[in-house]
Design an enzyme around this catalytic site. Sequence first.
Site, PDB file in Angstrom:
ATOM      1  N   TYR A 154      11.580  -5.769   7.103  1.00 39.65           N
ATOM      2  CA  TYR A 154      10.586  -6.737   6.621  1.00 39.65           C
ATOM      3  C   TYR A 154       9.324  -5.982   6.238  1.00 39.65           C
ATOM      4  O   TYR A 154       8.747  -5.265   7.061  1.00 39.65           O
ATOM      5  CB  TYR A 154      10.245  -7.806   7.672  1.00 39.65           C
ATOM      6  CG  TYR A 154       9.303  -8.831   7.082  1.00 39.65           C
ATOM      7  CD1 TYR A 154       9.786  -9.835   6.240  1.00 39.65           C
ATOM      8  CD2 TYR A 154       7.933  -8.759   7.297  1.00 39.65           C
ATOM      9  CE1 TYR A 154       8.922 -10.749   5.647  1.00 39.65           C
ATOM     10  CE2 TYR A 154       7.064  -9.673   6.708  1.00 39.65           C
ATOM     11  CZ  TYR A 154       7.567 -10.668   5.884  1.00 39.65           C
ATOM     12  OH  TYR A 154       6.721 -11.564   5.290  1.00 39.65           O
ATOM     13  N   ASP A 254       6.308   2.214   7.561  1.00 41.00           N
ATOM     14  CA  ASP A 254       5.572   0.963   7.686  1.00 41.00           C
ATOM     15  C   ASP A 254       5.254   0.737   9.164  1.00 41.00           C
ATOM     16  O   ASP A 254       6.123   0.338   9.944  1.00 41.00           O
ATOM     17  CB  ASP A 254       6.436  -0.180   7.123  1.00 41.00           C
ATOM     18  CG  ASP A 254       5.744  -1.531   7.186  1.00 41.00           C
ATOM     19  OD1 ASP A 254       4.750  -1.656   7.934  1.00 41.00           O
ATOM     20  OD2 ASP A 254       6.207  -2.475   6.513  1.00 41.00           O
ATOM     21  N   GLU A 255       4.005   1.020   9.529  1.00 40.80           N
ATOM     22  CA  GLU A 255       3.563   0.830  10.926  1.00 40.80           C
ATOM     23  C   GLU A 255       2.669  -0.404  11.037  1.00 40.80           C
ATOM     24  O   GLU A 255       1.829  -0.490  11.935  1.00 40.80           O
ATOM     25  CB  GLU A 255       2.820   2.082  11.423  1.00 40.80           C
ATOM     26  CG  GLU A 255       3.716   3.299  11.605  1.00 40.80           C
ATOM     27  CD  GLU A 255       3.872   3.724  13.071  1.00 40.80           C
ATOM     28  OE1 GLU A 255       3.593   2.908  13.973  1.00 40.80           O
ATOM     29  OE2 GLU A 255       4.270   4.881  13.294  1.00 40.80           O
TER      30      GLU A 255
HETATM   31  N1  PMP Z   1       5.350  -4.833   7.320  1.00 42.95           N
HETATM   32  C1  PMP Z   1       5.722  -5.191   8.548  1.00 42.95           C
HETATM   33  C2  PMP Z   1       6.506  -4.215   9.375  1.00 42.95           C
HETATM   34  C3  PMP Z   1       5.396  -6.445   9.058  1.00 42.95           C
HETATM   35  O1  PMP Z   1       5.801  -6.786  10.288  1.00 42.95           O
HETATM   36  C4  PMP Z   1       4.644  -7.325   8.252  1.00 42.95           C
HETATM   37  C5  PMP Z   1       4.243  -8.696   8.761  1.00 42.95           C
HETATM   38  N2  PMP Z   1       4.987  -9.235   9.752  1.00 42.95           N
HETATM   39  C6  PMP Z   1       4.270  -6.901   6.976  1.00 42.95           C
HETATM   40  C7  PMP Z   1       4.622  -5.650   6.544  1.00 42.95           C
HETATM   41  C8  PMP Z   1       3.491  -7.802   6.053  1.00 42.95           C
HETATM   42  O2  PMP Z   1       2.207  -8.003   6.540  1.00 42.95           O
HETATM   43  P1  PMP Z   1       1.365  -9.270   6.033  1.00 42.95           P
HETATM   44  O3  PMP Z   1       2.024 -10.481   6.617  1.00 42.95           O
HETATM   45  O4  PMP Z   1      -0.008  -9.041   6.556  1.00 42.95           O
HETATM   46  O5  PMP Z   1       1.425  -9.255   4.549  1.00 42.95           O
END
Ligand code: PMP
Length: 464
Positions: A154, A254-255
């Site tokens: 995600y 992606d952290e």
């Molecule tokens: N990357 C990861 C690993 C996430 O968990 C999330 C949100 N749950 C996002 C990106 C997206 O972040 P946002 O909802 O602030 O757009």
Amino acid sequence: MALTETVPAAAPPAHEGILRRQSLRESAARTYARSLPIVPVRARGLTIEGADGRRYLDCLSGAGTLALGHNHPVVLEAIRTVLDSGAPLHVLDLATPVKDAFTTELFATLPGKLAETARIQFCGPAGTDAVEAAFKLVRTATGRDGLMAFSGAYHGMTAEALAASGGAQHTSVVRLPYPYDYRCPFQTGGERGAELAARWTRSLLDDPKSGVPTPAGMILEPVQGEGGVIPAPDGWLRRMREITAARQIPLIVDEVQTGVGRTGAFWAVDHSGVVPDVIVLSKAIGGSLPLAVIVYREELDAWQPGAHAGTFRGNQLAMAAGAATLAYVRTNGLDRRAGELGARMLDRLTALAAAHDCIGDVRGRGLMLGVELVDRSADADAMGARPADPRLAAAVQHACLERGLIVELGGRHSAVVRLLPPLTITDEQAEAILDRLADAIAAAVRTTPGPTGSSPTTMRGTSP
Ligand code: PMP
């Protein structure tokens, strides 16, 4: 009063009106509001108070945003200091003392050698904006177009981030297997499953007829959060680093959810020693306010001025709250604390799983924990995994709420109960969370029929 007069009905409580108006006015896409019909009016630390006067232990924490819980004093103090200073609140991407302090604090924590040469891009305010920026960055730097991402991932809801996520419907992103012990696509699990997943990735890149051109970048989460709390083995992460480095493919980690101590290390990649080429950060780095950045190796900085602009990249309050949060986690060793407490909570969840055959798996890292609920009446596969039971998971979430505990659902089938408490919780609060969860699971299994509708899910060792 004449006997025929009707007594006016008591006015419905204010929170009911608010909830009713929300469901009438807000879009059908609203999410948390559906499964958590509460109206928060006050919050501190782990606790949220609803407009109805009820109190809840909040293990959703703004979807993993609130490293220090709600309204932590150091966060409030940092915000007040900016407000009282007369500093401008909106400055596009201009330099300010607040931004300078935030960047200095962030760079002090970066993994390995990255800090020596890192560049930072302040993005639009959400995690998904930073993911988009990362893709654009590596495409510009490599001159390539394609991307590699993992099943179950995600990365956000904007077009490219969604295309790289597990739920994508139309995508040109190449999908790779993510090591998932409980539902290992190779039916082996463990180190062997992770090794086979790595080999598949390598063969796609090296087979000239795989149909997969060398991509502009590979993006992965060190622990898949929304995908169902699936920690990647450190060895597999190192393999992904080797594979990408050997082929000059930028590795984007992606952290957004795993960062700032959540998994028991300041950054989740620190567990493995992997140094990514690009790190995507949001959620906790803004100390509860919107802030998103990418941090990357300077060699990738091939952007032209203005190549990635945006009006809202200078949120001074978020930078102040974020710097205070980063400093507090660092100076109080909250990453270590998350690791120790998370391990103890996982032990208790493991014991809970032994008592309930509707719990297929418990897993996690640090204070990012998941309980996968399964259909106990269905046959297990060769690995012992049973089909997910989203209905039971929803019943558990509801039973938790009734017991004053807010939990999130995730996973491929929304059958994983997720715990993301603040890193500041006490041992007693951790026990209270687990007591309520255990009670909620026991209540849900008593009342929820299995997905086949044939038999209610039962506790191990008890007769149905
Ligand atoms: N990357 C990861 C690993 C996430 O968990 C999330 C949100 N749950 C996002 C990106 C997206 O972040 P946002 O909802 O602030 O757009």
